[in-house]
Design a protein around this motif. Structure first.
Motif, PDB file in Angstrom:
ATOM      1  N   LYS A 169      -6.645  -4.972  -6.519  1.00 41.29           N
ATOM      2  CA  LYS A 169      -5.842  -4.847  -7.740  1.00 41.29           C
ATOM      3  C   LYS A 169      -6.207  -5.961  -8.709  1.00 41.29           C
ATOM      4  CE  LYS A 169      -3.495  -1.367  -6.197  1.00 41.29           C
ATOM      5  NZ  LYS A 169      -3.695  -0.036  -6.700  1.00 41.29           N
ATOM      6  N   THR A 170      -6.125  -5.678  -9.991  1.00 48.05           N
ATOM      7  CA  THR A 170      -6.509  -6.680 -10.997  1.00 48.05           C
ATOM      8  C   THR A 170      -5.355  -7.126 -11.870  1.00 48.05           C
ATOM      9  OG1 THR A 170      -7.155  -4.926 -12.544  1.00 48.05           O
ATOM     10  CG2 THR A 170      -8.890  -5.842 -11.108  1.00 48.05           C
TER      11      THR A 170
ATOM     12  N   VAL B 242      -0.686  -7.216 -12.240  1.00 49.41           N
ATOM     13  CA  VAL B 242       0.581  -7.076 -11.538  1.00 49.41           C
ATOM     14  C   VAL B 242       1.725  -7.254 -12.536  1.00 49.41           C
ATOM     15  CG1 VAL B 242       0.619  -9.525 -10.889  1.00 49.41           C
ATOM     16  CG2 VAL B 242       1.952  -7.890  -9.558  1.00 49.41           C
TER      17      VAL B 242
ATOM     18  N   LEU C 119      -2.575  -8.286  -3.107  1.00 53.79           N
ATOM     19  CA  LEU C 119      -3.066  -7.477  -4.230  1.00 53.79           C
ATOM     20  C   LEU C 119      -4.539  -7.756  -4.523  1.00 53.79           C
ATOM     21  CD1 LEU C 119      -0.003  -7.674  -6.641  1.00 53.79           C
ATOM     22  CD2 LEU C 119      -0.804  -5.652  -5.392  1.00 53.79           C
TER      23      LEU C 119
ATOM     24  N   ARG D 227       0.824  -1.215   0.000  1.00 50.40           N
ATOM     25  CA  ARG D 227       0.000   0.000   0.000  1.00 50.40           C
ATOM     26  C   ARG D 227       0.860   1.268   0.000  1.00 50.40           C
ATOM     27  NH1 ARG D 227      -5.484  -0.498   0.961  1.00 50.40           N
ATOM     28  NH2 ARG D 227      -6.202  -2.494   1.775  1.00 50.40           N
TER      29      ARG D 227
END
Length: 97
Positions: A83-84, A86, A78, A46
């Motif tokens: 989050k979708t 990486v 994640l 974060r």
């Protein structure tokens, strides 16, 4: 003295991958979310982002999926923070670390 070529363990360019295309090679226990390691990793991601990209291996089939070799906890964090995708390092071998 003979020079030997060393094959690199990773491709030179990484790739950004949808998390949904990652197939874990191990299962994390449900309780991992309560661990200090998880909390430290979440705070770090974060505040700073991913320092050490997960390592993946491109599956040799038309699915477009990747085996997740290293970084299972980071991926779990994640996913949990919404989050979708990486950025990952691409391994040249399908051996987990």
């Amino acid at each position: 003295m003979e020079k030997r070529m060393v094959n690199p363990a990773f491709e030179f360019n990484g790739v950004t991958i949808p998390i949904s295309k990652l197939i874990p090679t191990k299962v994390l226990p449900v309780s991992v979310i309560k661990s200090n390691k998880y909390k430290q990793t979440e705070i770090s991601i974060r505040e700073i982002g991913i320092i050490e990209p997960p390592v993946v291996f491109r599956k040799k089939d038309p699915s477009g999926n990747y085996l997740l070799l290293d970084g299972h906890l980071r991926i779990q964090v994640l996913e949990n923070i919404g989050k979708t995708e990486v950025f990952c390092l691409l391994s040249t071998d399908d051996e987990a670390y």
